[in-house]
Design a protein around this motif. Sequence first.
Motif, PDB file in Angstrom:
ATOM      1  N   GLU A   1      23.774  38.896  39.198  1.00 23.34           N
ATOM      2  CA  GLU A   1      22.508  38.740  38.471  1.00 23.34           C
ATOM      3  C   GLU A   1      21.337  39.285  39.282  1.00 23.34           C
ATOM      4  O   GLU A   1      20.502  40.032  38.778  1.00 23.34           O
TER       5      GLU A   1
ATOM      6  N   ALA B   1      20.182  41.284  30.955  1.00 26.12           N
ATOM      7  CA  ALA B   1      21.130  40.491  30.173  1.00 26.12           C
ATOM      8  C   ALA B   1      22.196  41.373  29.529  1.00 26.12           C
ATOM      9  O   ALA B   1      23.390  41.075  29.592  1.00 26.12           O
ATOM     10  N   GLU B   2      21.744  42.477  28.971  1.00 23.77           N
ATOM     11  CA  GLU B   2      22.700  43.411  28.355  1.00 23.77           C
ATOM     12  C   GLU B   2      23.693  43.940  29.375  1.00 23.77           C
ATOM     13  O   GLU B   2      24.875  44.089  29.094  1.00 23.77           O
ATOM     14  N   THR B   3      23.165  44.252  30.536  1.00 21.99           N
ATOM     15  CA  THR B   3      24.027  44.826  31.562  1.00 21.99           C
ATOM     16  C   THR B   3      25.041  43.806  32.050  1.00 21.99           C
ATOM     17  O   THR B   3      26.206  44.127  32.289  1.00 21.99           O
ATOM     18  N   ILE B   4      24.592  42.568  32.175  1.00 23.29           N
ATOM     19  CA  ILE B   4      25.530  41.522  32.569  1.00 23.29           C
ATOM     20  C   ILE B   4      26.635  41.406  31.516  1.00 23.29           C
ATOM     21  O   ILE B   4      27.812  41.267  31.854  1.00 23.29           O
ATOM     22  N   ASP B   5      26.254  41.525  30.254  1.00 19.92           N
ATOM     23  CA  ASP B   5      27.259  41.490  29.196  1.00 19.92           C
ATOM     24  C   ASP B   5      28.276  42.612  29.377  1.00 19.92           C
ATOM     25  O   ASP B   5      29.473  42.408  29.206  1.00 19.92           O
ATOM     26  N   ARG B   6      27.756  43.775  29.715  1.00 18.81           N
ATOM     27  CA  ARG B   6      28.677  44.895  29.919  1.00 18.81           C
ATOM     28  C   ARG B   6      29.641  44.612  31.066  1.00 18.81           C
ATOM     29  O   ARG B   6      30.818  44.973  31.020  1.00 18.81           O
ATOM     30  N   CYS B   7      29.129  43.980  32.092  1.00 16.14           N
ATOM     31  CA  CYS B   7      29.978  43.627  33.224  1.00 16.14           C
ATOM     32  C   CYS B   7      31.053  42.627  32.786  1.00 16.14           C
ATOM     33  O   CYS B   7      32.231  42.782  33.107  1.00 16.14           O
ATOM     34  N   ARG B   8      30.622  41.631  32.053  1.00 19.76           N
ATOM     35  CA  ARG B   8      31.564  40.610  31.589  1.00 19.76           C
ATOM     36  C   ARG B   8      32.645  41.252  30.726  1.00 19.76           C
ATOM     37  O   ARG B   8      33.823  40.930  30.866  1.00 19.76           O
ATOM     38  N   SER B   9      32.245  42.158  29.866  1.00 24.78           N
ATOM     39  CA  SER B   9      33.211  42.843  29.006  1.00 24.78           C
ATOM     40  C   SER B   9      34.206  43.633  29.848  1.00 24.78           C
ATOM     41  O   SER B   9      35.342  43.852  29.453  1.00 24.78           O
TER      42      SER B   9
ATOM     43  N   ARG C   1      33.318  38.692  36.832  1.00 31.58           N
ATOM     44  CA  ARG C   1      32.761  37.340  36.750  1.00 31.58           C
ATOM     45  C   ARG C   1      31.268  37.383  36.940  1.00 31.58           C
ATOM     46  O   ARG C   1      30.759  38.180  37.722  1.00 31.58           O
ATOM     47  N   ARG C   2      30.596  36.486  36.260  1.00 31.05           N
ATOM     48  CA  ARG C   2      29.151  36.421  36.383  1.00 31.05           C
ATOM     49  C   ARG C   2      28.804  35.601  37.616  1.00 31.05           C
ATOM     50  O   ARG C   2      29.013  34.391  37.645  1.00 31.05           O
TER      51      ARG C   2
END
Lengths: 142, 142
Positions: B24, B6-14, B18-19
Amino acid sequence: MNALVAETIDRCRSGGMRRTKAMEQLLATLVETDRPMTLAELAESPRLTDQCDKATVFRLLQRLTEKGIVRRLGLHERAAYFALLVPGRHRDYLICTECGSIEAIKAPCPVHELENEIREKTGFRDLYHELEFFGTCPRCAG
Amino acid sequence: MNALVAETIDRCRSGGMRRTKAMEQLLATLVETDRPMTLAELAESPRLTDQCDKATVFRLLQRLTEKGIVRRLGLHERAAYFALLVPGRHRDYLICTECGSIEAIKAPCPVHELENEIREKTGFRDLYHELEFFGTCPRCAG
DNA sequence: GTAATTGCAAATACTTTGCCACGTA
DNA sequence: TACGTGGCAAAGTATTTGCAATTAC
């Protein structure tokens, strides 16, 4: 002939390899260039181009790697790099991720203790390490 | 979902990405497997096979590498390896040259001082290092 | 709606091998 | 002479790209 080249040829001969023109030129090139090189770089270098086929250089590197005369390195580029192994000498490298320049690091390698520790704790044999630093060199940083 | 994923996905979004389902699944696979993996391994892993094309995984890894979420490693095999980068965490690896097994080393990395020294002396920017130990694991040594 | 992302297929890049000729020991 | 080595050409493996269709935001 360069003493290191001559010594290295001796090591090859002791390993059962025949002394050929391609071997001499390839080792001389590695010694002169003094940094890891790719198969393509070697095959196209002045001493080898027109002298022998790329497949020959490939198989020669393969044999030299088996005998422990050179080591194959994975340095992020798509192509593999080959570096001469000199008994008693260890090298770490500093690589620019922009221009791809590669230079050997002078400072003593700080990893030997950890290497011994790993050897004892894990039971791995024939242990060695590869240490590379990557970054942007002053020239590329502008 | 796993907190690290989840944290890593946040970093990607930042980072402006796109998610997507592929993102995932890819990140979850890297976190679960907890070691560097090749493009082929990832594309054929349970969470990704049938889920997306190898070219998609390739381009995803490419973007993740640009954003500094994963790092591409050269580990001697012909194929490149990709490892998740976790902020504040550094990993060195122990690799068996016979069976190709790869494991992270627990011991603290002894290279940081030298890294600082190199940064100061050479003026390289964005410096980081890669340290791998190669050898024959007890199982392969027989 | 718009721009990022994806699938599929084709193009590259680098490596590796087969087979027979050749050169070293 | 015998076997390691070399040349040339073809095959193999991994990576990378083009483009139209799709999807996230």
